[in-house]
Design a protein around this motif. Structure first.
Motif, PDB file in Angstrom:
ATOM      1  N   HIS A 238      -6.062 -20.015 -16.213  1.00  0.00           N
ATOM      2  CA  HIS A 238      -5.464 -20.535 -17.439  1.00  0.00           C
ATOM      3  C   HIS A 238      -4.853 -19.390 -18.237  1.00  0.00           C
ATOM      4  O   HIS A 238      -5.428 -18.307 -18.332  1.00  0.00           O
ATOM      5  N   GLY A 239      -3.686 -19.637 -18.794  1.00  0.00           N
ATOM      6  CA  GLY A 239      -2.985 -18.619 -19.554  1.00  0.00           C
ATOM      7  C   GLY A 239      -1.667 -18.234 -18.894  1.00  0.00           C
ATOM      8  O   GLY A 239      -1.294 -18.755 -17.838  1.00  0.00           O
ATOM      9  N   VAL A 245      -2.739 -11.790 -14.415  1.00  0.00           N
ATOM     10  CA  VAL A 245      -2.829 -10.491 -13.736  1.00  0.00           C
ATOM     11  C   VAL A 245      -4.085  -9.748 -14.175  1.00  0.00           C
ATOM     12  O   VAL A 245      -4.818  -9.186 -13.351  1.00  0.00           O
ATOM     13  N   LYS A 246      -4.362  -9.761 -15.485  1.00  0.00           N
ATOM     14  CA  LYS A 246      -5.564  -9.091 -16.013  1.00  0.00           C
ATOM     15  C   LYS A 246      -6.834  -9.773 -15.523  1.00  0.00           C
ATOM     16  O   LYS A 246      -7.794  -9.112 -15.121  1.00  0.00           O
ATOM     17  N   GLN A 247      -6.822 -11.132 -15.558  1.00  0.00           N
ATOM     18  CA  GLN A 247      -8.008 -11.884 -15.106  1.00  0.00           C
ATOM     19  C   GLN A 247      -8.285 -11.617 -13.626  1.00  0.00           C
ATOM     20  O   GLN A 247      -9.437 -11.398 -13.222  1.00  0.00           O
ATOM     21  N   LEU A 251     -11.625  -9.975 -12.015  1.00  0.00           N
ATOM     22  CA  LEU A 251     -12.435 -10.699 -11.032  1.00  0.00           C
ATOM     23  C   LEU A 251     -12.530  -9.925  -9.717  1.00  0.00           C
ATOM     24  O   LEU A 251     -13.576  -9.922  -9.060  1.00  0.00           O
ATOM     25  N   ARG A 252     -11.418  -9.265  -9.348  1.00  0.00           N
ATOM     26  CA  ARG A 252     -11.431  -8.485  -8.105  1.00  0.00           C
ATOM     27  C   ARG A 252     -12.394  -7.313  -8.214  1.00  0.00           C
ATOM     28  O   ARG A 252     -13.156  -7.034  -7.282  1.00  0.00           O
TER      29      ARG A 252
END
Length: 517
Positions: A238-239, A245-247, A251-252
């Motif tokens: 979402h977003g 890209v930041k999320q 998460l990675r």
């Protein structure tokens, strides 16, 4: 209630699995961007949602009675119709309503039947509510916004190029205002100004849409969520794109930490089991083995392959590498006024201007694919030109990437060919498939690989980023920055060339100024 429900979707293309047991939903007013490396199945997903492709497994369920608009560049069109008549077809249902209303008014005038008059008045209210009487104004706004006025709305469809045709199809689709828009690379044939106009239009669009695009600045403006296709899964964030890209990076990093922590725990447990398989702690060791057997293993991190692009270079002249003198380009008739410009060795020049103005025609003239109408141009003697054309056409599209490269340079071994293709991130599973079965991005990478095989000191590139994923686009940008030779680039992506080119030559300004030096 969702407009679209995708449940347990699985699909493979040949030996390549695109998605495995994927589920997702689309809600009213949601603006979704679809991203992923070339060949992950972005366009295939759109084809599955429209029913053009039947998935191997899973369910696609649309809410009943909703209208779906799909940007299909191969849609059947009556070539004899003008652009204006074609766009007016977007309101065909309203025309029918108007005819019914007029028939009722005429019958009422003869019979005096007030019930007919009331029904006709109801039809008129419907037409007014549906903005029917602003139809021509809306068509005019769309024509101007997408740059179709430069094509000419009284021009027959049969005279349009492929890119112009796609723009007209997009315009009609937007005029129809369906409940859901499905758009695959809608910005490919739009220049910067018209991309910005489309972005503003989609931001204000009240209905839902799903857009596949490699133009990430465009996606960042229009999206409220992102579907990322990677590793046989589709994960929804979402977003906006920049937030995705930041999320994803967060998460990675978290996944990598958890994976390594689990691996360390597994290794420690296995050492204990091996050491205590027999003896006083054997019962504890067996218990830990059962725990290990039940453990849900975290998958090893997968990393996106990165392209390794570097152009082979010949020495570059420090003098004028190309001089264009009163050159007129076109086919049956001139597309542009006389062009006069020059470019020195080592300079990097971007050519911009609205779609259809003649940028690609100019490049094709410079590389000798078509003849100029009048005027002349001259390259310096030592110039050797490498050309990347935007059209994904092949002499024989049944050939595989290996065969295409081998035909270009028969001296290369299959092992060397595979290495060159791998450097452009053409996956090893695809190198033995016919090029016509590859995605647009994968075909672009094969064309890029051909360009990397020979030495040049002057590159002419026509929209090289159109189909490329973010990683390959970044690698190409770095390679062009490092290239010490001369570059002429046609691109509608300002974000791609901003900050490293020496000059921007806007053909639109040239048209207005009737030639500049």
């Amino acid at each position: 209630m969702s407009l679209l429900e995708v449940s347990n979707l699985s699909h493979a293309f040949g030996d390549k699995v695109l998605y495995k047991h994927v589920s997702m939903e689309l809600y009213k007013g949601e603006h979704v961007g679809v991203v992923g490396q070339n060949g992950t199945g972005k366009s295939t997903l759109i084809s599955i949602l429209t029913g053009e492709v039947i998935p191997d497994d899973g369910m696609i369920k649309w809410q009943p009675n909703i209208t779906i608009g799909h940007l299909d560049q191969y849609a059947a069109m009556d070539g004899n119709r003008t652009v204006h008549n074609y766009l007016r077809q977007a309101f065909s249902e309203l025309y029918k309503l108007e005819r019914k209303m007029n028939e009722l008014y005429e019958e009422c005038a003869v019979t005096g039947n007030e019930k007919l008059l009331q029904k006709a008045a109801d039809y008129q209210e419907q037409l007014e509510a549906l903005d029917y009487y602003s139809m021509e104004s809306n068509i005019s706004k769309m024509v101007t916004g997408l740059g179709i006025n430069a094509i000419g709305i009284d021009r027959p469809i049969e005279q349009l190029s492929g890119g112009q045709r796609t723009k007209v199809i997009l315009a009609k689709l937007l005029l129809e205002q369906p409940d859901v828009l499905l758009l695959d690379e809608p910005t490919n044939y739009l220049d910067k100004e018209h991309v910005n106009w489309l972005a503003e239009y989609l931001i204000a669009f009240n209905q839902a849409f799903i857009v596949v695009s490699h133009n990430y600045a465009f996606l960042d403006k229009i999206s409220t969520s992102i579907c990322d296709i990677e590793g046989e899964t589709i994960k929804k964030y979402h977003g906006k794109y920049s937030e995705f890209v930041k999320q994803k990076e967060h998460l990675r990093e978290s996944h990598i930490r958890q994976y390594h922590a689990q691996q360390k725990k597994i290794e420690t447990t296995e050492q204990f089991i091996r050491k205590n398989g027999a003896g006083v702690n054997s019962k504890i060791a067996r218990g830990r083995q059962k725990q290990l057997d039940r453990l849900e293993r975290i998958a090893a991190p997968t990393f996106v392959s990165k392209a390794s692009i570097r152009f082979k270079e010949l020495p570059c002249t420090s003098q004028v590498a190309l001089k264009v003198d009163h050159l007129v380009v076109g086919y049956d008739k001139p597309l542009l006024p006389k062009l006069r410009f020059s470019i020195r060795g080592g300079q990097k020049l971007v050519i911009t201007g609205f779609n259809g103005i003649g940028k690609s025609t100019l490049l094709k003239t410079l590389v000798g694919e078509i003849q100029g109408i009048t005027g002349r141009f001259q390259f310096a003697e030592q110039v050797k030109v490498g050309y990347f054309e935007q059209d994904l056409t092949w002499e024989d599209d049944t050939m595989t990437p290996i065969q295409v490269i081998s035909a270009y340079d028969p001296k290369l071994t299959v092992k060397e060919i595979r290495r060159h293709l791998a450097q452009c991130v053409v996956k090893d599973t695809l190198v033995t498939q016919s090029v016509r079965t590859l995605s647009g991005g994968e075909q672009s990478k094969v064309k890029l690989c051909l360009l990397l095989l020979s030495e040049y000191n002057f590159l002419i590139m026509d929209e090289p980023t159109n189909h490329l994923d973010a990683e390959t686009k970044d690698a190409l940008q770095k390679a062009l920055i490092q290239f010490s030779g001369t570059v002429i680039l046609v691109s509608h992506e300002e974000q791609f060339y901003q900050g490293w080119v020496d000059r921007v030559f806007n053909i639109g300004d040239e048209t207005r100024n009737k030639g500049v030096k």
